[in-house]
Design a protein around this motif. Structure first.
Motif, PDB file in Angstrom:
ATOM      1  N   PHE A 131      37.360  54.173  39.725  1.00  0.00           N
ATOM      2  CA  PHE A 131      38.566  53.696  40.701  1.00  0.00           C
ATOM      3  C   PHE A 131      38.912  52.379  40.283  1.00  0.00           C
ATOM      4  CE2 PHE A 131      39.089  56.751  44.782  1.00  0.00           C
ATOM      5  CZ  PHE A 131      38.699  57.733  43.724  1.00  0.00           C
ATOM      6  N   SER A 132      38.129  51.502  39.983  1.00  0.00           N
ATOM      7  CA  SER A 132      38.516  50.043  39.473  1.00  0.00           C
ATOM      8  C   SER A 132      38.833  49.875  37.913  1.00  0.00           C
ATOM      9  CB  SER A 132      37.606  49.001  39.963  1.00  0.00           C
ATOM     10  OG  SER A 132      36.384  49.474  39.390  1.00  0.00           O
ATOM     11  N   LEU A 133      38.889  50.980  37.345  1.00  0.00           N
ATOM     12  CA  LEU A 133      39.199  50.924  35.801  1.00  0.00           C
ATOM     13  C   LEU A 133      40.613  50.257  35.507  1.00  0.00           C
ATOM     14  CD1 LEU A 133      37.630  54.258  34.363  1.00  0.00           C
ATOM     15  CD2 LEU A 133      37.148  51.779  33.651  1.00  0.00           C
ATOM     16  N   TYR A 134      41.458  50.098  36.322  1.00  0.00           N
ATOM     17  CA  TYR A 134      42.737  49.253  36.214  1.00  0.00           C
ATOM     18  C   TYR A 134      42.439  47.973  35.850  1.00  0.00           C
ATOM     19  CZ  TYR A 134      41.269  47.193  40.799  1.00  0.00           C
ATOM     20  OH  TYR A 134      40.533  46.597  41.852  1.00  0.00           O
ATOM     21  N   ALA A 135      41.004  47.337  35.912  1.00  0.00           N
ATOM     22  CA  ALA A 135      40.701  45.999  35.485  1.00  0.00           C
ATOM     23  C   ALA A 135      41.189  46.031  33.860  1.00  0.00           C
ATOM     24  CB  ALA A 135      39.380  45.785  35.784  1.00  0.00           C
ATOM     25  N   LEU A 136      40.951  47.155  33.179  1.00  0.00           N
ATOM     26  CA  LEU A 136      40.923  47.262  31.948  1.00  0.00           C
ATOM     27  C   LEU A 136      42.563  47.097  31.477  1.00  0.00           C
ATOM     28  CD1 LEU A 136      40.107  47.509  28.664  1.00  0.00           C
ATOM     29  CD2 LEU A 136      40.320  50.091  29.153  1.00  0.00           C
ATOM     30  N   ASP A 137      43.283  48.020  32.265  1.00  0.00           N
ATOM     31  CA  ASP A 137      44.708  47.928  31.982  1.00  0.00           C
ATOM     32  C   ASP A 137      45.230  46.560  32.106  1.00  0.00           C
ATOM     33  OD1 ASP A 137      45.496  51.131  31.765  1.00  0.00           O
ATOM     34  OD2 ASP A 137      44.037  50.929  33.349  1.00  0.00           O
ATOM     35  N   SER A 138      44.867  45.972  33.105  1.00  0.00           N
ATOM     36  CA  SER A 138      45.613  44.758  33.425  1.00  0.00           C
ATOM     37  C   SER A 138      45.593  43.627  32.785  1.00  0.00           C
ATOM     38  CB  SER A 138      44.945  44.306  35.058  1.00  0.00           C
ATOM     39  OG  SER A 138      43.663  43.775  35.001  1.00  0.00           O
ATOM     40  N   VAL A 139      44.493  43.558  31.776  1.00  0.00           N
ATOM     41  CA  VAL A 139      44.329  42.615  30.714  1.00  0.00           C
ATOM     42  C   VAL A 139      44.909  42.954  29.243  1.00  0.00           C
ATOM     43  CG1 VAL A 139      42.043  42.039  32.090  1.00  0.00           C
ATOM     44  CG2 VAL A 139      42.050  43.425  30.050  1.00  0.00           C
ATOM     45  N   LEU A 140      45.400  44.155  29.185  1.00  0.00           N
ATOM     46  CA  LEU A 140      46.046  44.473  27.965  1.00  0.00           C
ATOM     47  C   LEU A 140      47.491  44.227  27.731  1.00  0.00           C
ATOM     48  CD1 LEU A 140      44.180  47.864  27.703  1.00  0.00           C
ATOM     49  CD2 LEU A 140      43.704  45.680  26.686  1.00  0.00           C
ATOM     50  N   GLY A 141      48.026  43.455  28.842  1.00  0.00           N
ATOM     51  CA  GLY A 141      49.431  43.053  28.754  1.00  0.00           C
ATOM     52  C   GLY A 141      49.616  42.070  29.550  1.00  0.00           C
ATOM     53  N   ASP A 142      51.332  41.710  29.907  1.00  0.00           N
ATOM     54  CA  ASP A 142      51.440  40.701  30.638  1.00  0.00           C
ATOM     55  C   ASP A 142      53.040  41.356  31.204  1.00  0.00           C
ATOM     56  OD1 ASP A 142      49.865  38.230  30.490  1.00  0.00           O
ATOM     57  OD2 ASP A 142      50.594  38.514  28.638  1.00  0.00           O
ATOM     58  N   MET A 143      53.186  40.888  32.827  1.00  0.00           N
ATOM     59  CA  MET A 143      54.447  41.450  33.149  1.00  0.00           C
ATOM     60  C   MET A 143      55.589  40.450  33.270  1.00  0.00           C
ATOM     61  SD  MET A 143      56.029  43.969  34.585  1.00  0.00           S
ATOM     62  CE  MET A 143      54.777  45.114  35.488  1.00  0.00           C
ATOM     63  N   TYR A 144      56.690  40.636  32.601  1.00  0.00           N
ATOM     64  CA  TYR A 144      57.712  39.543  32.618  1.00  0.00           C
ATOM     65  C   TYR A 144      58.895  40.206  33.342  1.00  0.00           C
ATOM     66  CZ  TYR A 144      55.169  37.876  28.748  1.00  0.00           C
ATOM     67  OH  TYR A 144      54.355  37.299  27.803  1.00  0.00           O
ATOM     68  N   LEU A 145      59.992  39.645  33.657  1.00  0.00           N
ATOM     69  CA  LEU A 145      61.098  39.872  34.219  1.00  0.00           C
ATOM     70  C   LEU A 145      61.693  41.188  33.866  1.00  0.00           C
ATOM     71  CD1 LEU A 145      62.933  36.632  34.985  1.00  0.00           C
ATOM     72  CD2 LEU A 145      61.376  38.030  36.612  1.00  0.00           C
ATOM     73  N   THR A 146      61.416  41.463  32.465  1.00  0.00           N
ATOM     74  CA  THR A 146      61.938  42.636  31.752  1.00  0.00           C
ATOM     75  C   THR A 146      61.245  43.845  31.800  1.00  0.00           C
ATOM     76  OG1 THR A 146      61.029  41.715  29.594  1.00  0.00           O
ATOM     77  CG2 THR A 146      63.264  41.118  30.284  1.00  0.00           C
ATOM     78  N   GLY A 147      59.798  43.707  32.322  1.00  0.00           N
ATOM     79  CA  GLY A 147      58.972  44.601  32.607  1.00  0.00           C
ATOM     80  C   GLY A 147      57.501  44.242  31.753  1.00  0.00           C
ATOM     81  N   TRP A 148      56.746  45.520  31.644  1.00  0.00           N
ATOM     82  CA  TRP A 148      55.517  45.191  31.123  1.00  0.00           C
ATOM     83  C   TRP A 148      55.371  45.114  29.640  1.00  0.00           C
ATOM     84  CZ3 TRP A 148      50.752  43.947  32.997  1.00  0.00           C
ATOM     85  CH2 TRP A 148      49.320  44.041  32.071  1.00  0.00           C
ATOM     86  N   THR A 149      54.785  44.221  28.869  1.00  0.00           N
ATOM     87  CA  THR A 149      54.596  44.242  27.649  1.00  0.00           C
ATOM     88  C   THR A 149      53.119  44.228  27.189  1.00  0.00           C
ATOM     89  OG1 THR A 149      56.660  42.934  27.292  1.00  0.00           O
ATOM     90  CG2 THR A 149      55.191  42.826  25.535  1.00  0.00           C
ATOM     91  N   CYS A 150      52.718  45.064  26.228  1.00  0.00           N
ATOM     92  CA  CYS A 150      51.467  45.160  25.856  1.00  0.00           C
ATOM     93  C   CYS A 150      51.108  44.055  24.835  1.00  0.00           C
ATOM     94  CB  CYS A 150      50.948  46.610  25.372  1.00  0.00           C
ATOM     95  SG  CYS A 150      51.000  47.844  26.572  1.00  0.00           S
ATOM     96  N   HIS A 151      49.996  43.516  24.903  1.00  0.00           N
ATOM     97  CA  HIS A 151      49.296  42.397  23.749  1.00  0.00           C
ATOM     98  C   HIS A 151      49.515  43.397  22.266  1.00  0.00           C
ATOM     99  CE1 HIS A 151      48.518  39.948  26.903  1.00  0.00           C
ATOM    100  NE2 HIS A 151      47.650  40.281  27.161  1.00  0.00           N
ATOM    101  N   GLU A 152      49.680  42.561  21.324  1.00  0.00           N
ATOM    102  CA  GLU A 152      49.632  43.394  19.990  1.00  0.00           C
ATOM    103  C   GLU A 152      48.419  44.292  19.768  1.00  0.00           C
ATOM    104  OE1 GLU A 152      50.526  40.650  16.968  1.00  0.00           O
ATOM    105  OE2 GLU A 152      52.437  40.176  17.673  1.00  0.00           O
ATOM    106  N   ASN A 153      47.292  43.675  20.450  1.00  0.00           N
ATOM    107  CA  ASN A 153      45.919  44.497  19.920  1.00  0.00           C
ATOM    108  C   ASN A 153      45.636  45.520  21.131  1.00  0.00           C
ATOM    109  OD1 ASN A 153      45.241  42.561  21.749  1.00  0.00           O
ATOM    110  ND2 ASN A 153      43.908  41.313  20.704  1.00  0.00           N
ATOM    111  N   ALA A 154      46.593  45.609  22.127  1.00  0.00           N
ATOM    112  CA  ALA A 154      46.033  46.495  23.173  1.00  0.00           C
ATOM    113  C   ALA A 154      45.460  47.918  22.900  1.00  0.00           C
ATOM    114  CB  ALA A 154      47.390  46.644  24.262  1.00  0.00           C
TER     115      ALA A 154
END
Length: 220
Positions: A131-154
């Protein structure tokens, strides 16, 4: 926090993902953290009545989401609800689950990037693993005004996480499928439920402006 080594992940959020070695060290250690939870989870810690009560609580929370989320997200809730029975079968591990496993509550070694500690267990509860695996998703990118952007190595980091996790925990194929259901339930609870909803356990974060729905849509 001063009783554990490392610095808050937020201080490393910009530099850590851009360095492949430190990012892989972090996901390796995060995978080890989850694998420890999986291997130490004991489904027989709960009676069949307790399993039933927990399942009913989770279904009620999903029913509540069905009434409050935008219409295009309702099919996801329905799909998860239909496939979640296996999480309460009595054989799937029920584990101590952090109620707010965000970047703010993870400590890392500033040199290696490895996870050194997890703090703030005030909202912890017993829930099906994942149930807390969202922790992985949350560190694989960043949220900007234009939406979520994944890191290059996500994608590489996600594969590394699961390779490391599976090498330690050795789940079956069926268990991996159940973990994915649990991950989706956790994301729905985390980003779709208002924090003041009154449900015990894992905190929600949806506010009046529903800004967290952008995270919910990105992660599912």
């Amino acid at each position: 926090m001063n009783k554990l080594p490392g610095v808050n992940y937020l201080y490393m959020a910009e530099s850590l993902p851009s360095d492949e070695n430190t990012m892989m060290n972090f996901v390796d250690s995060l995978a080890s953290f989850f694998a420890q939870s999986w291997t130490r989870g004991r489904p027989d810690n709960m009676t069949s009545q307790e399993h039933g009560d927990l399942a009913a609580t989770c279904r009620a929370r999903l029913d509540s989401l069905s009434k409050s989320l935008p219409g295009h997200l309702i099919p996801v809730v329905a799909q998860v609800r239909e496939n979640m029975d296996g999480l309460f079968s009595g054989s799937y591990p029920i584990v101590l689950t952090h109620g707010d496993l965000s970047e703010m509550n993870m400590l890392v070694d500033p040199d290696s990037g490895a996870l050194t500690g997890v703090v703030d267990w005030a909202e912890a509860s017993l829930l099906p693993f994942g149930f807390s695996l969202y922790a992985l998703d949350s560190v694989l990118g960043d949220m900007y005004l234009t939406g979520w952007t994944c890191h290059e190595n996500a994608d590489q980091a996600r594969r590394r996480f699961w390779d490391t996790f599976c090498s330690i925990a050795q789940p079956s194929h069926a268990e991996r499928q159940q973990m994915e259901v649990a991950r989706l339930v956790g994301i729905l609870f985390r980003y779709g439920t208002p924090v003041s909803s009154g449900f015990p356990g894992m905190l929600g974060i949806r506010g009046e402006d529903d800004g967290s729905l952008a995270f919910l849509e990105a992660f599912i």
